[in-house]
Motif scaffolding. Structure first.
Motif, mmCIF file in Angstrom:
data_model
loop_
_atom_site.group_PDB
_atom_site.id
_atom_site.type_symbol
_atom_site.label_atom_id
_atom_site.label_comp_id
_atom_site.label_asym_id
_atom_site.label_seq_id
_atom_site.Cartn_x
_atom_site.Cartn_y
_atom_site.Cartn_z
ATOM 1 N N LYS A 182 -41.083 60.196 -3.386
ATOM 2 C CA LYS A 182 -41.716 59.553 -2.231
ATOM 3 C C LYS A 182 -42.952 60.306 -1.718
ATOM 4 C CE LYS A 182 -40.712 57.669 2.328
ATOM 5 N NZ LYS A 182 -39.675 57.410 3.314
ATOM 6 N N LYS A 183 -42.837 61.594 -1.495
ATOM 7 C CA LYS A 183 -43.939 62.368 -0.915
ATOM 8 C C LYS A 183 -45.170 62.372 -1.826
ATOM 9 C CE LYS A 183 -44.886 66.709 1.400
ATOM 10 N NZ LYS A 183 -44.375 68.014 1.807
ATOM 11 N N SER A 184 -44.970 62.643 -3.104
ATOM 12 C CA SER A 184 -46.121 62.683 -4.022
ATOM 13 C C SER A 184 -46.700 61.276 -4.219
ATOM 14 C CB SER A 184 -45.741 63.308 -5.357
ATOM 15 O OG SER A 184 -44.697 62.597 -5.964
ATOM 16 N N TRP A 185 -45.843 60.255 -4.237
ATOM 17 C CA TRP A 185 -46.319 58.870 -4.386
ATOM 18 C C TRP A 185 -47.186 58.475 -3.193
ATOM 19 C CZ3 TRP A 185 -47.539 55.039 -7.343
ATOM 20 C CH2 TRP A 185 -47.688 53.770 -6.811
ATOM 21 N N LEU A 186 -46.749 58.824 -2.003
ATOM 22 C CA LEU A 186 -47.520 58.475 -0.814
ATOM 23 C C LEU A 186 -48.883 59.166 -0.808
ATOM 24 C CD1 LEU A 186 -44.735 58.413 1.930
ATOM 25 C CD2 LEU A 186 -45.918 56.472 0.880
ATOM 26 N N LYS A 187 -48.932 60.410 -1.305
ATOM 27 C CA LYS A 187 -50.219 61.112 -1.421
ATOM 28 C C LYS A 187 -51.138 60.399 -2.413
ATOM 29 C CE LYS A 187 -48.998 65.875 -0.289
ATOM 30 N NZ LYS A 187 -48.886 67.249 -0.820
ATOM 31 N N ILE A 188 -50.597 60.026 -3.549
ATOM 32 C CA ILE A 188 -51.387 59.327 -4.568
ATOM 33 C C ILE A 188 -51.884 57.993 -4.021
ATOM 34 C CG2 ILE A 188 -51.264 58.144 -6.804
ATOM 35 C CD1 ILE A 188 -49.266 60.383 -7.648
ATOM 36 N N LEU A 189 -51.003 57.253 -3.391
ATOM 37 C CA LEU A 189 -51.348 55.949 -2.841
ATOM 38 C C LEU A 189 -52.423 56.067 -1.765
ATOM 39 C CD1 LEU A 189 -50.481 53.040 -3.318
ATOM 40 C CD2 LEU A 189 -48.772 53.322 -1.529
ATOM 41 N N GLU A 190 -52.268 57.030 -0.881
ATOM 42 C CA GLU A 190 -53.256 57.240 0.185
ATOM 43 C C GLU A 190 -54.612 57.633 -0.404
ATOM 44 O OE1 GLU A 190 -53.993 60.378 3.834
ATOM 45 O OE2 GLU A 190 -51.944 59.887 3.288
ATOM 46 N N SER A 191 -54.600 58.523 -1.375
ATOM 47 C CA SER A 191 -55.842 58.958 -2.024
ATOM 48 C C SER A 191 -56.539 57.797 -2.725
ATOM 49 C CB SER A 191 -55.520 60.068 -3.023
ATOM 50 O OG SER A 191 -56.640 60.357 -3.822
ATOM 51 N N THR A 192 -55.758 56.986 -3.417
ATOM 52 C CA THR A 192 -56.318 55.848 -4.141
ATOM 53 C C THR A 192 -56.889 54.828 -3.172
ATOM 54 O OG1 THR A 192 -54.692 56.189 -5.892
ATOM 55 C CG2 THR A 192 -55.821 54.059 -5.841
ATOM 56 N N ARG A 193 -56.180 54.552 -2.114
ATOM 57 C CA ARG A 193 -56.673 53.581 -1.120
ATOM 58 C C ARG A 193 -57.955 54.080 -0.451
ATOM 59 N NH1 ARG A 193 -50.808 51.391 0.447
ATOM 60 N NH2 ARG A 193 -50.888 49.585 -0.919
ATOM 61 N N LYS A 194 -58.086 55.384 -0.254
ATOM 62 C CA LYS A 194 -59.327 55.937 0.303
ATOM 63 C C LYS A 194 -60.483 55.753 -0.686
ATOM 64 C CE LYS A 194 -57.500 59.458 3.422
ATOM 65 N NZ LYS A 194 -57.339 60.907 3.652
ATOM 66 N N PRO A 218 -45.022 45.770 -5.909
ATOM 67 C CA PRO A 218 -44.273 45.938 -4.651
ATOM 68 C C PRO A 218 -42.844 46.449 -4.880
ATOM 69 C CG PRO A 218 -45.413 43.835 -4.666
ATOM 70 C CD PRO A 218 -45.533 44.404 -6.051
ATOM 71 N N SER A 219 -42.207 45.984 -5.928
ATOM 72 C CA SER A 219 -40.847 46.453 -6.235
ATOM 73 C C SER A 219 -40.859 47.926 -6.629
ATOM 74 C CB SER A 219 -40.249 45.626 -7.372
ATOM 75 O OG SER A 219 -40.185 44.282 -7.005
ATOM 76 N N PHE A 220 -41.861 48.307 -7.413
ATOM 77 C CA PHE A 220 -41.996 49.703 -7.825
ATOM 78 C C PHE A 220 -42.229 50.591 -6.603
ATOM 79 C CE2 PHE A 220 -44.733 53.261 -9.167
ATOM 80 C CZ PHE A 220 -43.866 53.888 -10.038
ATOM 81 N N GLU A 221 -43.099 50.137 -5.707
ATOM 82 C CA GLU A 221 -43.374 50.906 -4.491
ATOM 83 C C GLU A 221 -42.112 51.048 -3.636
ATOM 84 O OE1 GLU A 221 -46.680 51.236 -0.990
ATOM 85 O OE2 GLU A 221 -46.174 49.236 -1.708
ATOM 86 N N ALA A 222 -41.342 49.987 -3.518
ATOM 87 C CA ALA A 222 -40.100 50.033 -2.742
ATOM 88 C C ALA A 222 -39.105 51.001 -3.375
ATOM 89 C CB ALA A 222 -39.497 48.639 -2.630
ATOM 90 N N TRP A 223 -39.017 51.005 -4.692
ATOM 91 C CA TRP A 223 -38.107 51.915 -5.394
ATOM 92 C C TRP A 223 -38.532 53.371 -5.169
ATOM 93 C CZ3 TRP A 223 -39.002 55.285 -9.553
ATOM 94 C CH2 TRP A 223 -37.859 55.870 -10.076
ATOM 95 N N ILE A 224 -39.831 53.620 -5.281
ATOM 96 C CA ILE A 224 -40.348 54.974 -5.065
ATOM 97 C C ILE A 224 -40.064 55.421 -3.623
ATOM 98 C CG2 ILE A 224 -42.503 56.303 -4.824
ATOM 99 C CD1 ILE A 224 -41.814 56.064 -7.698
ATOM 100 N N ALA A 225 -40.264 54.517 -2.669
ATOM 101 C CA ALA A 225 -40.055 54.851 -1.256
ATOM 102 C C ALA A 225 -38.606 55.236 -0.969
ATOM 103 C CB ALA A 225 -40.478 53.682 -0.383
ATOM 104 N N ARG A 226 -37.664 54.696 -1.741
ATOM 105 C CA ARG A 226 -36.246 55.022 -1.561
ATOM 106 C C ARG A 226 -35.863 56.332 -2.255
ATOM 107 N NH1 ARG A 226 -35.718 49.520 -2.914
ATOM 108 N NH2 ARG A 226 -34.963 50.118 -4.963
ATOM 109 N N ASN A 227 -36.691 56.804 -3.153
ATOM 110 C CA ASN A 227 -36.391 57.998 -3.926
ATOM 111 C C ASN A 227 -37.073 59.204 -3.280
ATOM 112 O OD1 ASN A 227 -36.427 60.053 -5.925
ATOM 113 N ND2 ASN A 227 -36.070 58.507 -7.503
ATOM 114 N N ALA A 228 -36.307 60.059 -2.663
ATOM 115 C CA ALA A 228 -36.851 61.202 -1.931
ATOM 116 C C ALA A 228 -37.658 62.139 -2.837
ATOM 117 C CB ALA A 228 -35.722 61.967 -1.259
ATOM 118 N N TYR A 229 -37.271 62.238 -4.090
ATOM 119 C CA TYR A 229 -37.946 63.135 -5.024
ATOM 120 C C TYR A 229 -39.398 62.704 -5.260
ATOM 121 C CZ TYR A 229 -38.845 65.847 -9.246
ATOM 122 O OH TYR A 229 -39.385 66.697 -10.160
#
Length: 151
Positions: free
Chosen positions: A70-82, A57-68
């Motif tokens: 964030k977008k690719s992380w959200l794609k990876i996370l969404e793909s993995t959850r699917k 959760p801390s790693f995810e929060a850190w990634i969410a604050r980092n604009a560089y």
């Protein structure tokens, strides 16, 4: 003997080897008593659960604050959850068997990550991951003892 116990514990907590490597190493290579090996291996193998469940959760929060990132992380996370969505029907019992069957890439590290991705809390996941560790310990220790007798 202490060095052998520490090496066994380290192997049990590593992502690739986990119990599958630690129990045979402790019993066959270090010649430690099997009860000690399974106790140390099982306990050390639980450490990654707390690492993943507390740091993800801390790693995810850190990634969410980092604009560089964030977008690719959200794609990876969404793909993995699917990809894991079809397995969510098995719930925590699926985690127990996933962690408990000692195959490559199944174990505490991956099982804990799956728990986090599925939104399970530490409290509700701990019993199932621990049960999986117990199951894997019995399987690997039995196979090691039988295999060691054959050798």
């Amino acid at each position: 003997m202490i060095e052998g116990v520490l090496k066994t514990a380290l192997i049990a907590s590593l992502p690739i080897s986990e119990l599958r490597g630690a129990i045979p190493y402790g019993i066959l290579v270090q010649k430690l008593p099997w009860v000690l090996v399974i106790t140390v291996s099982g306990t050390a193998n639980l450490i990654p659960f707390f690492i993943v469940m507390n740091l993800a959760p801390s790693f995810e929060a850190w990634i969410a604050r980092n604009a560089y990132f964030k977008k690719s992380w959200l794609k990876i996370l969404e793909s993995t959850r699917k990809k894991i969505a079809p397995y969510q029907k098995f719930g925590k019992w699926g985690i127990l068997f996933f962690v408990g069957i000692p195959l490559p890439f199944t174990g505490v590290w991956t099982g804990s990550l799956a728990c986090w991705l599925m939104g399970f809390s530490i409290k509700e996941s701990l019993a199932y991951v621990s049960g999986g560790i117990l199951m894997a310990t019995v399987i690997v220790a039995t196979a090691t003892k039988l295999g060691g007798q054959i050798l």
